[in-house]
Design an enzyme around this catalytic site. Structure first.
Site, PDB file in Angstrom:
ATOM      1  N   LYS A 214       0.838  -1.214   0.000  1.00  0.00           N
ATOM      2  CA  LYS A 214       0.000   0.000   0.000  1.00  0.00           C
ATOM      3  C   LYS A 214       0.872   1.263   0.000  1.00  0.00           C
ATOM      4  O   LYS A 214       0.642   2.207  -0.760  1.00  0.00           O
ATOM      5  CB  LYS A 214      -0.913  -0.018   1.231  1.00  0.00           C
ATOM      6  CG  LYS A 214      -1.579   1.288   1.545  1.00  0.00           C
ATOM      7  CD  LYS A 214      -2.629   1.619   0.523  1.00  0.00           C
ATOM      8  CE  LYS A 214      -3.035   3.074   0.632  1.00  0.00           C
ATOM      9  NZ  LYS A 214      -4.134   3.428  -0.233  1.00  0.00           N
ATOM     10  N   ASN A 218       1.499   4.410  -3.224  1.00  0.00           N
ATOM     11  CA  ASN A 218       1.395   5.866  -3.123  1.00  0.00           C
ATOM     12  C   ASN A 218       2.755   6.545  -3.266  1.00  0.00           C
ATOM     13  O   ASN A 218       2.854   7.664  -3.775  1.00  0.00           O
ATOM     14  CB  ASN A 218       0.709   6.259  -1.817  1.00  0.00           C
ATOM     15  CG  ASN A 218      -0.804   6.080  -1.928  1.00  0.00           C
ATOM     16  OD1 ASN A 218      -1.329   5.854  -3.021  1.00  0.00           O
ATOM     17  ND2 ASN A 218      -1.501   6.174  -0.818  1.00  0.00           N
ATOM     18  N   ARG A 221       3.544   6.991  -6.895  1.00  0.00           N
ATOM     19  CA  ARG A 221       2.862   8.159  -7.455  1.00  0.00           C
ATOM     20  C   ARG A 221       3.566   9.452  -7.032  1.00  0.00           C
ATOM     21  O   ARG A 221       3.809  10.342  -7.835  1.00  0.00           O
ATOM     22  CB  ARG A 221       1.407   8.152  -6.978  1.00  0.00           C
ATOM     23  CG  ARG A 221       0.434   8.813  -7.917  1.00  0.00           C
ATOM     24  CD  ARG A 221      -0.958   8.252  -7.732  1.00  0.00           C
ATOM     25  NE  ARG A 221      -1.978   9.118  -8.298  1.00  0.00           N
ATOM     26  CZ  ARG A 221      -2.371   9.070  -9.560  1.00  0.00           C
ATOM     27  NH1 ARG A 221      -1.830   8.211 -10.389  1.00  0.00           N
ATOM     28  NH2 ARG A 221      -3.312   9.886  -9.999  1.00  0.00           N
ATOM     29  N   ARG A 254       6.763   3.289 -23.880  1.00  0.00           N
ATOM     30  CA  ARG A 254       7.069   2.849 -22.506  1.00  0.00           C
ATOM     31  C   ARG A 254       7.345   4.017 -21.570  1.00  0.00           C
ATOM     32  O   ARG A 254       7.991   3.863 -20.548  1.00  0.00           O
ATOM     33  CB  ARG A 254       8.276   1.894 -22.527  1.00  0.00           C
ATOM     34  CG  ARG A 254       7.933   0.502 -23.023  1.00  0.00           C
ATOM     35  CD  ARG A 254       9.130  -0.384 -23.231  1.00  0.00           C
ATOM     36  NE  ARG A 254      10.023   0.110 -24.269  1.00  0.00           N
ATOM     37  CZ  ARG A 254       9.795   0.006 -25.585  1.00  0.00           C
ATOM     38  NH1 ARG A 254       8.699  -0.575 -26.015  1.00  0.00           N
ATOM     39  NH2 ARG A 254      10.652   0.495 -26.461  1.00  0.00           N
ATOM     40  N   CYS A 268      -3.224  10.979   1.554  1.00  0.00           N
ATOM     41  CA  CYS A 268      -2.537   9.704   1.306  1.00  0.00           C
ATOM     42  C   CYS A 268      -1.153   9.912   0.720  1.00  0.00           C
ATOM     43  O   CYS A 268      -0.150   9.558   1.326  1.00  0.00           O
ATOM     44  CB  CYS A 268      -3.362   8.872   0.333  1.00  0.00           C
ATOM     45  SG  CYS A 268      -5.053   8.719   0.876  1.00  0.00           S
TER      46      CYS A 268
HETATM   47  N1  SAJ Z   1      -1.260  15.091  -8.684  1.00  0.00           N
HETATM   48  C1  SAJ Z   1      -0.355  15.778  -9.457  1.00  0.00           C
HETATM   49  N2  SAJ Z   1      -0.036  15.259 -10.685  1.00  0.00           N
HETATM   50  C2  SAJ Z   1      -0.586  14.108 -11.164  1.00  0.00           C
HETATM   51  C3  SAJ Z   1      -1.511  13.409 -10.353  1.00  0.00           C
HETATM   52  C4  SAJ Z   1      -1.821  13.919  -9.109  1.00  0.00           C
HETATM   53  O1  SAJ Z   1       0.172  16.844  -9.066  1.00  0.00           O
HETATM   54  O2  SAJ Z   1      -0.249  13.724 -12.281  1.00  0.00           O
HETATM   55  C5  SAJ Z   1      -1.612  15.613  -7.345  1.00  0.00           C
HETATM   56  C6  SAJ Z   1      -3.112  15.881  -7.188  1.00  0.00           C
HETATM   57  O3  SAJ Z   1      -3.457  17.145  -7.683  1.00  0.00           O
HETATM   58  C7  SAJ Z   1      -3.261  15.788  -5.689  1.00  0.00           C
HETATM   59  C8  SAJ Z   1      -2.244  14.709  -5.298  1.00  0.00           C
HETATM   60  O4  SAJ Z   1      -1.343  14.612  -6.385  1.00  0.00           O
HETATM   61  O5  SAJ Z   1      -2.933  16.988  -5.021  1.00  0.00           O
HETATM   62  C9  SAJ Z   1      -2.825  13.349  -5.015  1.00  0.00           C
HETATM   63  O6  SAJ Z   1      -3.895  13.029  -5.926  1.00  0.00           O
HETATM   64  P1  SAJ Z   1      -4.045  11.601  -6.618  1.00  0.00           P
HETATM   65  O7  SAJ Z   1      -5.198  11.640  -7.521  1.00  0.00           O
HETATM   66  O8  SAJ Z   1      -2.743  11.205  -7.191  1.00  0.00           O
HETATM   67  O9  SAJ Z   1      -4.271  10.599  -5.399  1.00  0.00           O
HETATM   68  P2  SAJ Z   1      -5.313  10.506  -4.159  1.00  0.00           P
HETATM   69  O10 SAJ Z   1      -4.578  10.972  -2.926  1.00  0.00           O
HETATM   70  O11 SAJ Z   1      -6.607  11.135  -4.442  1.00  0.00           O
HETATM   71  O12 SAJ Z   1      -5.524   8.910  -4.071  1.00  0.00           O
HETATM   72  C10 SAJ Z   1      -4.369   8.073  -3.949  1.00  0.00           C
HETATM   73  C11 SAJ Z   1      -4.524   6.894  -4.952  1.00  0.00           C
HETATM   74  N3  SAJ Z   1      -3.264   6.164  -5.023  1.00  0.00           N
HETATM   75  C12 SAJ Z   1      -2.726   5.805  -6.217  1.00  0.00           C
HETATM   76  O13 SAJ Z   1      -3.209   6.109  -7.269  1.00  0.00           O
HETATM   77  C13 SAJ Z   1      -1.475   5.005  -6.139  1.00  0.00           C
HETATM   78  C14 SAJ Z   1      -5.649   5.984  -4.483  1.00  0.00           C
HETATM   79  O14 SAJ Z   1      -5.727   4.840  -5.324  1.00  0.00           O
HETATM   80  C15 SAJ Z   1      -5.424   5.556  -3.030  1.00  0.00           C
HETATM   81  O15 SAJ Z   1      -6.465   4.709  -2.544  1.00  0.00           O
HETATM   82  C16 SAJ Z   1      -5.417   6.802  -2.188  1.00  0.00           C
HETATM   83  O16 SAJ Z   1      -4.300   7.613  -2.616  1.00  0.00           O
HETATM   84  C17 SAJ Z   1      -5.265   6.391  -0.731  1.00  0.00           C
HETATM   85  O17 SAJ Z   1      -6.274   6.405   0.005  1.00  0.00           O
HETATM   86  O18 SAJ Z   1      -4.167   5.969  -0.335  1.00  0.00           O
END
Ligand code: SAJ
Length: 426
Positions: A214, A218, A221, A254, A268
């Site tokens: 888990k 995150n 990401r 890729r 998260c």
């Molecule tokens: N963000 C960026 N650039 C991007 C994508 C996101 O700057 O390309 C920013 C968003 O604006 C935001 C932050 O990142 O401020 C997080 O947003 P997000 O959409 O990436 O993630 P969360 O926090 O809404 O949800 C994440 C998800 N994790 C993954 O995709 C690996 C979700 O699946 C999890 O369940 C969730 O965290 C959690 O509860 O842990």
């Protein structure tokens, strides 16, 4: 089965609804009576979650889900409470860690104390909250043992949630799910339980692997967003447009870059990497650097804004967006609010607008009226429809900083705006 779900937040409440809907007897518990009262009368804080209101109404009316403030005896207990991160202040001499944080497990501990009088031999206790590795064993199992529960006769598992806010209900059902038991029997039982309401694949492993996986998701990401943010700054320096560069790089079969922005928010992604850093401080320089890059973005946005408006007298600044990401109402750890705070501290008159966040959902014309500048911080769909000439007519000066690459710069320039885009040196 009778299932007692502890914590009625963004995950616990929708999960409790689904469990009731699947035919179990669900009991949702929160220590905060005001949350129980609000949810009971159908006032859900999770807006824009497709289908949740109707599902909640159905299970509450049918009695398949009851809500309250106290745990009761059940077959299965699910703990879905927050695990925020606590900043430890000054560097603590952990090798390369310059910004030490630790997981605040107090809500998990309180939940364990709440269920302990009711846990019986043969029960299954599942921890869903995101936690540092080994918490299921060292905190949950230990807390119940200390409270006098015969833990040798109880099965324990970690089953992390992975849903994306904005699409919670769909993903709770359709995402694949990892179940990590403290024993193979616990994994098996937890898997069988989730298969009663999850359509995605349910995959068994051990508890520590599930906890780490888990956090890895995150962190993946966060690290990739940091890379995009670093390229945004490189592109500003090289007079290239990062949005164009990323779109072109992503044509490689890729390569898949994420998007830069004003920082990483939410409860998260901005939190979980610290749990890994704390578990292995000397082994995580990349994860630590990614966190630093993303945390610095709000400051960088303010620097860009000051560069855009150098030499101009700027009073009122309209901030578009308070939520941490597009089309949600959640403000937790929002970089938009951090930028707004920094601007207010720098002496600007900051007025925030957000169509989804109740306290900022004021009429947009009021927010733009008399403003000297506009900063777009959250890429809500509504903002794409904003008419540049209408905004130009309302504002006193026409400066626009777009931190999400969300608006059509050419249209706004044509309406008389001086436009700057984060990540674009063009
Ligand atoms: N963000 C960026 N650039 C991007 C994508 C996101 O700057 O390309 C920013 C968003 O604006 C935001 C932050 O990142 O401020 C997080 O947003 P997000 O959409 O990436 O993630 P969360 O926090 O809404 O949800 C994440 C998800 N994790 C993954 O995709 C690996 C979700 O699946 C999890 O369940 C969730 O965290 C959690 O509860 O842990």
């Amino acid at each position: 089965m009778k299932v007692c779900i502890i914590g009625l937040g963004y995950i616990g409440f929708p999960t409790a609804c689904l469990i009731g809907h699947a035919g179990h007897e669900a009991v949702g518990v929160d220590i905060d009576p005001s949350i129980v009262e609000r949810l009971s009368r159908g006032d859900l804080p999770m807006v824009n979650e497709q289908g949740l209101t109707a599902l909640a109404q159905g299970v509450l009316e049918s009695g398949r889900l009851r809500l309250g403030t106290r745990a009761e005896a059940a077959d299965v207990f699910i703990i879905a409470v927050p695990t925020p991160v606590r900043h430890l202040g000054q560097p603590a001499g952990h090798g390369v860690v310059s910004d030490p944080h630790t997981a605040d497990l107090s809500y998990v501990e309180v939940a364990c104390r709440g269920i302990s009088p009711h846990v019986r031999p043969g029960n299954l206790v599942i921890l869903e909250s995101t936690v540092p590795p080994r918490t299921t064993e060292k905190v949950v199992r230990s807390a119940l043992a200390q409270a006098g529960v015969d833990v040798s006769a109880v099965d324990f598992a970690h089953a992390p949630e992975r849903v994306l806010p904005g699409n919670i209900l769909y993903e709770l059902v359709h995402n694949s799910r990892i179940v990590g038991g403290l024993t193979p029997q616990a994994s098996q039982r937890a898997g069988d339980f989730y298969r009663t309401f999850v359509q995605g694949e349910v995959v068994a492993t051990d508890a520590t692997t599930a906890e780490l996986v888990k956090l890895m998701e995150n962190t993946f990401r966060d690290t990739n967003i940091a890379l995009a943010n670093e390229f945004a700054r490189v592109c500003e320096h090289l007079e290239v447009d990062v949005w164009e560069a990323i779109a072109l790089a992503n044509r490689h079969p890729r390569v898949q870059f994420m998007h830069p922005g004003p920082g990483v928010g939410g409860h998260c992604i901005a939190v979980d990497p610290y749990f890994i850093i704390a578990a292995a401080p000397g082994l995580t320089p990349l994860i630590q650097t990614a966190r630093q890059i993303n945390r610095q973005m709000p400051m960088h946005v303010v620097e860009l804004f000051q560069a855009l408006t150098t030499g101009e007298s700027v009073g009122k600044v309209a901030v578009l967006g308070a939520a941490y990401k597009a089309d949600v109402a959640d403000e937790r750890e929002s970089p938009a609010l951090q930028v707004a705070g920094l601007l207010a501290n720098a002496g600007y008159t900051v007025v925030i607008h957000d169509p989804h966040v109740r306290r900022f959902s004021r009429p947009l014309p009021d927010v733009l009226s008399g403003a000297d500048a506009m900063i777009l911080l959250t890429d809500h769909t509504e903002y794409r429809r904003l008419d540049p000439s209408l905004a130009a007519g309302l504002m006193s000066n026409r400066f626009l900083l777009d931190t999400r690459g969300h608006l059509d710069a050419a249209r706004w320039r044509a309406a008389g705006f001086r436009v700057m885009k984060l990540g674009s040196g063009k």
